[in-house]
Design a protein around this motif. Structure first.
Motif, short mmCIF file in Angstrom:
data_model
loop_
_atom_site.label_atom_id
_atom_site.label_comp_id
_atom_site.label_asym_id
_atom_site.label_seq_id
_atom_site.Cartn_x
_atom_site.Cartn_y
_atom_site.Cartn_z
N GLY A 1 -17.06 12.09 1.88
CA GLY A 1 -16.07 13.11 1.57
C GLY A 1 -14.99 13.27 2.61
N VAL A 2 -14.95 12.43 3.66
CA VAL A 2 -13.97 12.56 4.74
C VAL A 2 -13.33 11.20 4.99
CG1 VAL A 2 -13.62 13.13 7.18
CG2 VAL A 2 -15.22 14.48 5.79
N ARG A 3 -12.04 11.19 5.27
CA ARG A 3 -11.32 9.98 5.61
C ARG A 3 -10.51 10.20 6.89
NH1 ARG A 3 -14.34 8.92 2.18
NH2 ARG A 3 -14.02 7.70 0.27
N VAL A 4 -10.39 9.12 7.69
CA VAL A 4 -9.61 9.18 8.92
C VAL A 4 -8.72 7.94 8.98
CG1 VAL A 4 -9.64 9.32 11.44
CG2 VAL A 4 -11.49 10.36 10.12
N PRO A 5 -7.40 8.07 9.05
CA PRO A 5 -6.53 6.90 9.19
C PRO A 5 -6.81 6.15 10.49
CG PRO A 5 -5.26 8.84 8.55
CD PRO A 5 -6.64 9.32 8.91
N TRP A 6 -6.74 4.82 10.43
CA TRP A 6 -7.02 4.02 11.61
C TRP A 6 -6.12 4.39 12.78
CZ3 TRP A 6 -10.95 1.28 13.08
CH2 TRP A 6 -11.79 0.66 12.15
N ARG B 1 0.84 -1.19 0.00
CA ARG B 1 0.00 0.00 0.00
C ARG B 1 0.88 1.25 0.00
NH1 ARG B 1 -3.06 -0.79 4.62
NH2 ARG B 1 -4.59 -1.93 3.40
N LEU B 2 0.60 2.15 -0.89
CA LEU B 2 1.35 3.40 -0.94
C LEU B 2 1.06 4.24 0.30
CD1 LEU B 2 0.80 4.45 -4.67
CD2 LEU B 2 2.90 3.55 -3.64
N PRO B 3 2.07 4.90 0.84
CA PRO B 3 1.81 5.78 2.00
C PRO B 3 1.00 7.00 1.58
CG PRO B 3 4.05 6.06 1.22
CD PRO B 3 3.49 4.90 0.43
N LEU B 4 0.28 7.54 2.52
CA LEU B 4 -0.45 8.79 2.26
C LEU B 4 0.53 9.93 2.10
CD1 LEU B 4 -3.25 8.46 4.98
CD2 LEU B 4 -3.64 8.49 2.50
N PRO B 5 0.15 10.96 1.38
CA PRO B 5 1.01 12.15 1.33
C PRO B 5 1.32 12.65 2.74
CG PRO B 5 -0.73 12.31 -0.31
CD PRO B 5 -1.04 11.10 0.52
N GLU B 6 2.50 13.12 2.96
CA GLU B 6 2.97 13.50 4.28
C GLU B 6 2.00 14.42 5.03
OE1 GLU B 6 5.16 13.60 7.65
OE2 GLU B 6 5.58 12.35 5.91
N PRO B 7 1.42 15.46 4.41
CA PRO B 7 0.53 16.36 5.17
C PRO B 7 -0.74 15.70 5.69
CG PRO B 7 1.29 17.39 3.13
CD PRO B 7 1.65 15.95 3.04
N LEU B 8 -1.10 14.50 5.19
CA LEU B 8 -2.35 13.85 5.59
C LEU B 8 -2.16 12.80 6.68
CD1 LEU B 8 -3.95 13.21 2.06
CD2 LEU B 8 -4.18 15.22 3.54
N ARG B 9 -0.94 12.45 6.98
CA ARG B 9 -0.69 11.35 7.90
C ARG B 9 -1.05 11.71 9.34
NH1 ARG B 9 5.26 9.71 5.41
NH2 ARG B 9 4.50 9.46 3.25
N GLY B 10 -1.74 10.79 10.00
CA GLY B 10 -2.07 10.94 11.41
C GLY B 10 -3.21 11.88 11.71
N LEU C 1 -7.54 6.09 -1.57
CA LEU C 1 -8.53 6.66 -0.67
C LEU C 1 -9.66 5.68 -0.35
CD1 LEU C 1 -8.68 10.26 -2.17
CD2 LEU C 1 -7.48 9.49 -0.11
N ARG C 2 -9.67 4.53 -1.02
CA ARG C 2 -10.63 3.47 -0.71
C ARG C 2 -10.01 2.35 0.11
NH1 ARG C 2 -13.40 2.71 -6.71
NH2 ARG C 2 -14.71 4.59 -6.66
N ALA C 3 -8.74 2.50 0.49
CA ALA C 3 -8.02 1.44 1.19
C ALA C 3 -8.62 1.17 2.57
CB ALA C 3 -6.54 1.81 1.32
N SER C 4 -8.39 -0.04 3.07
CA SER C 4 -9.03 -0.48 4.32
C SER C 4 -8.43 0.17 5.56
CB SER C 4 -8.91 -2.01 4.46
OG SER C 4 -7.54 -2.40 4.45
N ASP C 5 -7.29 0.87 5.42
CA ASP C 5 -6.70 1.52 6.59
C ASP C 5 -7.29 2.90 6.83
OD1 ASP C 5 -5.50 2.63 4.31
OD2 ASP C 5 -3.70 3.19 5.45
#
Length: 329
Positions: free
Chosen positions: A42-47, A4-13, A31-35
């Motif tokens: 329209g919103v995503r939150v890393p696990w 899995r490709l890492p998220l862009p740095e500004p979006l991590r955490g 942006l559809r990945a299970s993590d």
């Protein structure tokens, strides 16, 4: 196995909007990945993210035009001491002007009401109801004691000779003037009733609830920010609450008082109080669980009566430290 490709740095955490992610080059499949959690469209939150309240709501406001973080969501931004039932509610509350359509999104509670210029502030680029407007809005949903506790939090102050001096966020006069400028706002009568019970000097919700229980039981209202001094004027104790005329100090010991270091400090405090001929009453969280606030108030009433009787006698026994767990069943 696909890496899995890492998220862009500004979006991590932290949480983020799809629009922001796409602008930074994140692909649709990433942006559809299970993590990634999808709390609402329209919103995503890393696990693994543990974002602050403002970071949680920020991407949502990016997709809700004219939205303002409000109610318990604003209360979390301002770090209000919310009751447990509201701490466990992770719905995002957003207020929009009456003319705008109501937002229908999972996990989002949309309110429609008119907000004046003083009701909305910019918090690091986030539109959020001001602390006083947030407190007013909460007056329509919180019980009296919880509302008073937040009011106490807003005005809490300690003078320079306290171990931990503290400046208030607002004065009681500030809140009074704010409410006087409001008309036909839901919860306004409850807010005014709560403000009449707000006092300066309470450090925690249990301290506020203890004071209210004492007053509701018909006992004298304790003083806050009282300093017990020796004959030479030196400060020796700073009780949570004090019945100055009866010379009774009231302490609330919460969970952090269980540590060995804190108990040693508490023992020193208790001796200092009784050495100055004050009766020392200690209430614990366990006492409240077992007896309720009304049971604790009855015990305090007993100690006040004993202190008054002792003051009228000659050669009475020295005062002592008493705990609410000594309340007879």
């Amino acid at each position: 196995m696909t890496t899995r490709l890492p998220l862009p740095e500004p979006l991590r955490g932290r949480s983020f909007s799809l629009e922001e992610a796409r602008a930074l080059g994140a692909s649709r499949s990433r942006l559809r990945a299970s993590d990634l959690v999808i709390p609402t469209r329209g919103v995503r939150v890393p696990w693994d993210a543990a974002p602050s309240p403002e970071a949680t709501v920020r991407p949502l406001l990016d997709v809700i035009a004219g939205g303002v973080a409000s109610f318990t969501t604003a209360a979390r931004v301002w770090q209000f001491p919310l009751p447990l039932a509201f701490q466990d509610d992770f719905s995002v509350h957003v207020t929009r002007l009456p003319g705008r359509s109501r937002t229908e999104r999972p996990g989002v509670v949309c309110h429609r009401m008119k907000l004046g210029p003083e009701d909305v502030v910019d918090f690091h680029g986030l539109a959020v109801t001001s602390p006083l407007r947030t407190w007013l809005d909460l007056s329509g949903v919180l019980f009296r004691d919880d509302l008073v506790a937040i009011g106490d939090h807003l005005v809490c102050a300690h003078p320079p000779d306290f171990p931990r001096p503290r400046e208030p966020l607002f004065s009681i006069e500030d809140i009074t003037e704010f409410l006087d400028r409001k008309h036909r706002v839901r919860g306004l009568p409850a807010a005014r009733e709560a403000l009449a019970l707000v006092r300066v000097g309470a450090d925690s919700v249990p301290e506020t609830k203890l004071r209210l229980a004492v007053v509701d039981a018909g006992l004298p209202e304790p003083s806050l920010n009282h300093v017990i001094r020796r004959a030479d004027g030196r400060a020796v104790a700073w009780p949570d609450q004090a019945f100055v005329e009866e010379r009774v100090a009231l302490q609330y010991d919460g969970g952090h008082h269980r540590s060995a270091d804190q108990q040693a400090n508490d023992n020193w405090r208790n001796r200092a109080v009784t050495d100055e001929d004050w009766d020392n009453v200690v209430v614990s969280a366990r006492d409240v669980t077992q007896r309720g606030w009304d049971g604790v108030a009855r015990f305090i009433g007993e100690r006040l009566r004993l202190a008054s009787a002792r003051a009228r006698r000659t050669g009475a026994a020295r005062p002592r430290t008493a705990t609410a767990s000594q309340l007879s069943a």
